[in-house]
Write a protein that holds these residues in place. Sequence first.
Motif, short mmCIF file in Angstrom:
data_model
loop_
_atom_site.label_atom_id
_atom_site.label_comp_id
_atom_site.label_asym_id
_atom_site.label_seq_id
_atom_site.Cartn_x
_atom_site.Cartn_y
_atom_site.Cartn_z
N ALA A 122 0.82 -1.22 0.00
CA ALA A 122 0.00 0.00 0.00
C ALA A 122 0.86 1.27 0.00
N THR A 123 1.94 1.28 0.75
CA THR A 123 2.82 2.46 0.79
C THR A 123 3.46 2.67 -0.57
N TYR A 124 3.91 1.59 -1.19
CA TYR A 124 4.51 1.67 -2.53
C TYR A 124 3.49 2.22 -3.52
N GLN A 125 2.26 1.75 -3.45
CA GLN A 125 1.22 2.20 -4.37
C GLN A 125 0.94 3.69 -4.21
N ALA A 171 16.48 17.46 -5.09
CA ALA A 171 16.61 16.84 -3.77
C ALA A 171 15.42 15.94 -3.45
N LEU A 172 14.21 16.40 -3.80
CA LEU A 172 13.02 15.58 -3.55
C LEU A 172 13.05 14.29 -4.37
N GLN A 173 13.52 14.35 -5.60
CA GLN A 173 13.61 13.16 -6.44
C GLN A 173 14.61 12.17 -5.86
N ARG A 174 15.76 12.65 -5.40
CA ARG A 174 16.76 11.76 -4.80
C ARG A 174 16.24 11.13 -3.51
N LEU A 205 13.33 2.70 -2.79
CA LEU A 205 14.24 1.55 -2.87
C LEU A 205 14.23 0.72 -1.58
N LYS A 206 13.90 1.35 -0.46
CA LYS A 206 13.76 0.59 0.79
C LYS A 206 12.52 -0.28 0.76
N TYR A 263 13.05 -1.70 -7.60
CA TYR A 263 12.60 -0.47 -8.26
C TYR A 263 13.69 0.03 -9.21
N ILE A 264 13.30 0.44 -10.40
CA ILE A 264 14.23 0.95 -11.40
C ILE A 264 14.15 2.48 -11.36
N THR A 265 15.22 3.13 -10.95
CA THR A 265 15.23 4.59 -10.90
C THR A 265 15.31 5.15 -12.31
#
Length: 151
Positions: free
Chosen positions: A75-78, A124-127, A134-135, A140-142
Amino acid sequence: MKREQHIRRLVDYARQGKAKAIMIGAGSIFLTSTFLRTDDLSQPLLIGLGFLGVVPLLVREWKLGTIRSTFNDDATYQRLIRFPFWLTLFGLLVLYALLGWFEIGSPGTSFFLALGVLLLGMFALQRTFDRIILKIEPDYITDRELHRELN
């Protein structure tokens, strides 16, 4: 095998839409440069029209989010997977607000400071997003990895 399948799906989509995005971006730049030479519209307004070429990027981010959402049912990933789309949309809207501010008044160097803060903040937000996602999903493919695969 799972990661390779994810990469393949994302690369296949990215290659399909690449030509269309380049054509729309080039058309946007062409129209903007043509209007700059021929119309009496203000330059910031015309440059704002030129940034409509970012719309294919919004479509790309939404579609990549849709593809990536099938990789994990957490759910968090979604909830987080659409963040790059919303970040791009927010950046575009703030850019238009900055261009409007530039058009209305004479902000001077504070305009460039605000633009720099916008760009650095989005970076910075994207990084930070990449580290968090990734955690949750190690496969996940960046965007950086996807770009590397495309070249």
